[in-house]
Design an enzyme around this catalytic site. Structure first.
Site, PDB file in Angstrom:
ATOM      1  N   ASP A  30     -57.937  98.307  74.582  1.00  0.00           N
ATOM      2  CA  ASP A  30     -57.261  99.574  74.908  1.00  0.00           C
ATOM      3  C   ASP A  30     -55.771  99.574  74.561  1.00  0.00           C
ATOM      4  O   ASP A  30     -55.057  98.606  74.786  1.00  0.00           O
ATOM      5  CB  ASP A  30     -57.410  99.872  76.401  1.00  0.00           C
ATOM      6  CG  ASP A  30     -58.847 100.228  76.751  1.00  0.00           C
ATOM      7  OD1 ASP A  30     -59.740 100.035  75.896  1.00  0.00           O
ATOM      8  OD2 ASP A  30     -59.067 100.699  77.884  1.00  0.00           O
ATOM      9  N   GLY A  47     -64.049  96.446  68.794  1.00  0.00           N
ATOM     10  CA  GLY A  47     -63.959  95.691  67.542  1.00  0.00           C
ATOM     11  C   GLY A  47     -64.756  94.398  67.524  1.00  0.00           C
ATOM     12  O   GLY A  47     -64.616  93.571  66.611  1.00  0.00           O
ATOM     13  N   ASP A  60     -69.356 103.680  74.945  1.00  0.00           N
ATOM     14  CA  ASP A  60     -68.483 102.577  75.325  1.00  0.00           C
ATOM     15  C   ASP A  60     -69.307 101.404  75.873  1.00  0.00           C
ATOM     16  O   ASP A  60     -70.002 101.547  76.883  1.00  0.00           O
ATOM     17  CB  ASP A  60     -67.521 103.125  76.397  1.00  0.00           C
ATOM     18  CG  ASP A  60     -66.328 102.234  76.637  1.00  0.00           C
ATOM     19  OD1 ASP A  60     -66.337 101.083  76.179  1.00  0.00           O
ATOM     20  OD2 ASP A  60     -65.396 102.692  77.310  1.00  0.00           O
TER      21      ASP A  60
HETATM   22  C1  GLA Z   1     -62.710 101.585  78.200  1.00  0.00           C
HETATM   23  C2  GLA Z   1     -62.322 102.302  76.916  1.00  0.00           C
HETATM   24  C3  GLA Z   1     -61.250 103.345  77.216  1.00  0.00           C
HETATM   25  C4  GLA Z   1     -61.766 104.322  78.254  1.00  0.00           C
HETATM   26  C5  GLA Z   1     -62.220 103.579  79.501  1.00  0.00           C
HETATM   27  C6  GLA Z   1     -62.923 104.495  80.483  1.00  0.00           C
HETATM   28  O1  GLA Z   1     -61.655 100.815  78.694  1.00  0.00           O
HETATM   29  O2  GLA Z   1     -61.882 101.409  75.943  1.00  0.00           O
HETATM   30  O3  GLA Z   1     -60.874 104.024  76.036  1.00  0.00           O
HETATM   31  O4  GLA Z   1     -62.832 105.050  77.706  1.00  0.00           O
HETATM   32  O5  GLA Z   1     -63.116 102.524  79.185  1.00  0.00           O
HETATM   33  O6  GLA Z   1     -63.413 103.822  81.602  1.00  0.00           O
END
Ligand code: GLA
Length: 389
Positions: free
Chosen positions: A215, A194, A145
């Site tokens: 998200d 993305g 991430d």
């Molecule tokens: C980001 C990701 C989520 C999740 C959080 C965790 O927002 O997009 O899917 O993994 O971090 O902190």
């Protein structure tokens, strides 16, 4: 003779790492992820409970095999740089053994930056060390991430979007190489929302799947914004590399059964990863039956591996279709607004005369239908058809 042996060896050495990636995620990954329901509250027990529930509910046998721990498992690094778990996860190796003993696989989460999105320790400048540790634990899946790496990109290439993109690609590639070097097959999931058309460069850099958006949330409007926003992305997906419109919210929040059916139907047509995000140990029967609907899962997992796309839209009605290996087609008619009669147009779907149709959620064969076939669709509902000549 000697030369041909050498040639075989060279081909083998080149082919093996490529093969390790290609064999993974031949169909979109299915499983469960801790974030959407547990967020920062995930712990060893929640993960074991999820694994137990995947088995006892029949979800594992329906295909949900990855148990993915998201953010907040991380502790501190010691003087050798080795990362430790925090006290919510006393023994990650034992947890992996437990999950594997149930016929499931274990996933984990990190960031190319110094910190994860929730502010925990991440993999910046410890990529090889972390990858080795994951492989030693028996990890089968990594979600990587972007989070705090964004700041590093900006600091290293100020006011230079192309430079920032190159730095990001290199960081994702670096972890890919580290994972491949462990020799353990580990599904590699990009999460950078993305940015920079990741679908154009992610697959060449080891991504088995890549998030295409920010998200999701457990609300119809956000689910729909993301899901219907996938139009046009189908050509970038295929076996081993998938667009990821984020994890499922089926069973979370206050979505109605019609809304949950729309969510499942759309994700199946999109050949999206099906990562349940609800509390599996306290799930309503309707939710379980939606998540495990065999015909819907078969759409998502169809071996042809072609992502569906939008065929046409009329006002709040969207019609999406997905070709299947047996020559039939899935047609999803989605109603993004109030209840209404909808007439199906055959031309944009590539049909002219009558076709055979089956209503998948109703589990009912409809016999033959013709251009202009009309059906009533409830508020935020869907009619999902399997159509063949
Ligand atoms: C980001 C990701 C989520 C999740 C959080 C965790 O927002 O997009 O899917 O993994 O971090 O902190």
């Amino acid at each position: 003779m000697r030369r041909s042996c050498l040639a075989v060896l060279v081909i083998f050495a080149i082919a093996v790492p490529v093969q390790l990636t290609a064999q993974l995620a031949v169909t979109p990954p299915m499983g469960w992820n801790s974030w959407n329901y547990f967020a920062g509250r995930v712990d060893d027990k929640a993960v074991r409970d999820a694994a137990d529930a995947l088995v006892s509910t029949g979800m594992r046998d329906a295909g949900y095999i990855y148990v993915n721990i998201d953010d907040t498992w991380e502790g501190e690094r010691d003087t050798s740089g080795a990362l430790h778990t925090n006290n919510k996860f006393p023994d990650m190796k034992a947890l992996a053994d437990y999950v594997h003993s149930k016929g499931l696989k274990l996933g984990i989460y990190s960031s190319p930056g110094p910190k994860t999105c929730a502010g925990y320790e991440a993999s910046y400048q410890h990529e090889e060390q972390d990858a080795k540790m994951y492989a030693g634990w028996g990890i089968d899946y990594l979600k990587y991430d972007l989070c705090s790496f964004n700041d590093i990109m900006k600091a290293q290439a100020p006011n230079d979007p192309a430079g920032q993109k190159a730095i990001m690609i290199a960081a994702y590639e670096k972890m890919h190489k580290a994972l491949v070097a462990t020799g353990r097959p580990i599904v590699y999931s990009y999460c950078q929302y993305g940015m920079d058309n990741v679908w154009e460069w992610g697959p060449q850099n080891g991504a088995n799947l890549w998030r295409t958006t920010g998200d999701i949330a457990a609300r119809y409007d956000r689910m729909a914004e993301i899901g219907f926003g996938q139009a046009g992305l189908s050509r970038f997906a295929g076996p081993g590399h998938w667009n990821d419109p984020d994890m499922l919210e089926v069973g979370n929040g206050k979505m109605t059964d019609d809304e949950n059916r729309s969510h499942m139907s759309l994700w199946a047509i999109l050949a999206a990863p099906l990562l349940a995000g609800n509390d599996l140990s306290a799930m309503k029967p309707e939710v379980l039956s939606m998540l495990t609907n065999k015909e819907v899962i078969a759409i998502d997992q169809d071996p042809l591996g072609v992502q569906g796309d939008r065929a046409y839209a009329v006002g709040p009605v969207e019609v999406w279709s997905k070709p299947l290996k047996d020559g039939s087609k899935i047609v999803g008619i989605f109603n993004r607004s109030g209840p209404r009669d909808v007439s199906l147009q055959f031309k944009p779907l590539g049909y002219s005369g009558a076709v055979k149709a089956r209503d998948i959620w109703a589990a009912k064969d409809l016999g033959t239908i013709k251009d202009g076939w009309t059906t009533n669709i409830p508020y935020h509902g869907v009619v999902l058809l399997r159509v063949s000549k």
